[in-house]
Design an enzyme around this catalytic site. Structure first.
Site, PDB file in Angstrom:
ATOM      1  CG  ASN A  61      37.345   8.290  26.916  1.00  0.00           C
ATOM      2  OD1 ASN A  61      38.342   7.879  27.489  1.00  0.00           O
ATOM      3  ND2 ASN A  61      37.231   8.279  25.601  1.00  0.00           N
ATOM      4  CD  GLU A  63      34.151   5.180  23.502  1.00  0.00           C
ATOM      5  OE1 GLU A  63      34.150   4.071  22.935  1.00  0.00           O
ATOM      6  OE2 GLU A  63      34.766   6.176  23.065  1.00  0.00           O
ATOM      7  CB  CYS A  72      34.026  13.565  27.890  1.00  0.00           C
ATOM      8  SG  CYS A  72      33.361  13.806  26.249  1.00  0.00           S
ATOM      9  CD  GLU A  74      37.542  16.280  28.684  1.00  0.00           C
ATOM     10  OE1 GLU A  74      36.954  15.180  28.636  1.00  0.00           O
ATOM     11  OE2 GLU A  74      38.073  16.811  27.699  1.00  0.00           O
ATOM     12  CB  CYS A 111      33.554  17.667  23.417  1.00  0.00           C
ATOM     13  SG  CYS A 111      32.490  17.318  24.830  1.00  0.00           S
ATOM     14  CB  CYS A 114      33.735  18.657  28.358  1.00  0.00           C
ATOM     15  SG  CYS A 114      33.405  16.884  28.459  1.00  0.00           S
TER      16      CYS A 114
END
Ligand code: THU
Length: 156
Positions: A61, A63, A72, A74, A111, A114
């Site tokens: 991930n 940010e 993310c 993924e 999430c 994703c």
């Protein structure tokens, strides 16, 4: 009124019960957590994606001060893989997370965004993408992303 129950089958395994290919993917997802850039959440997620051609792509991930710009682990893996190897089927995805000095005890789950993104590549590939959700000692094995996204949005 009709009622429907949607079941999700999750196989709960210990690390030692995994096959060698699965263990390697789990290790690579765990290793990828070290490449997360997470100054805001301090929650380090790693993903490792096995492609049909044998390549393994990892993601972590990333940010951003403009929060929605972050992504993310993924999606960083699957979008990179799709951009590098268009048309190559995704076979299996492992996800791990590290926080406050250790891998998280409970398996980390992707999430909703994703899940929807992974589903699209599952459909493009024409076969299930198996998912390994890694906890500290336990791994959840899921046969295909659809199990994690019942009643998914499908436009095509
Ligand atoms: N995150 C992931 O990378 N993958 C998930 O499946 C869930 C959440 C990230 C987003 C954010 O950087 C941090 O974890 C905390 O939500």
């Amino acid at each position: 009124m009709d009622e429907r129950i949607i079941d999700t089958k999750i196989r709960v395994c210990s690390y030692n019960e995994l096959g060698e290919d699965e263990k390697k993917l789990v290790e690579m997802a765990k290793d990828a957590t070290s490449r997360a850039y997470v100054p805001y959440s301090d929650f380090h997620v790693g993903a490792a994606l096995l492609l049909e051609n044998g390549e393994i792509i990892t993601g972590a991930n990333q940010e951003n001060a403009s929060f929605p710009a972050g992504t993310c682990a993924e999606r960083s893996a699957i979008f990179y893989a799709a951009a590098q190897y268009p048309g190559v089927r995704f076979v299996r995805l492992a996800i791990a997370a590290w926080q406050k000095g250790d891998f998280v005890e409970e398996p980390v789950s992707p999430c909703g965004v994703c899940r929807q993104a992974i589903l699209e590549y599952e459909k493009l590939g024409g076969s299930p993408i198996d998912v390994l959700l890694c906890g500290r000692d336990v791994v959840y094995r899921i046969d295909g992303i659809r199990a994690l996204l019942p009643l998914s949005f499908e436009e095509f």
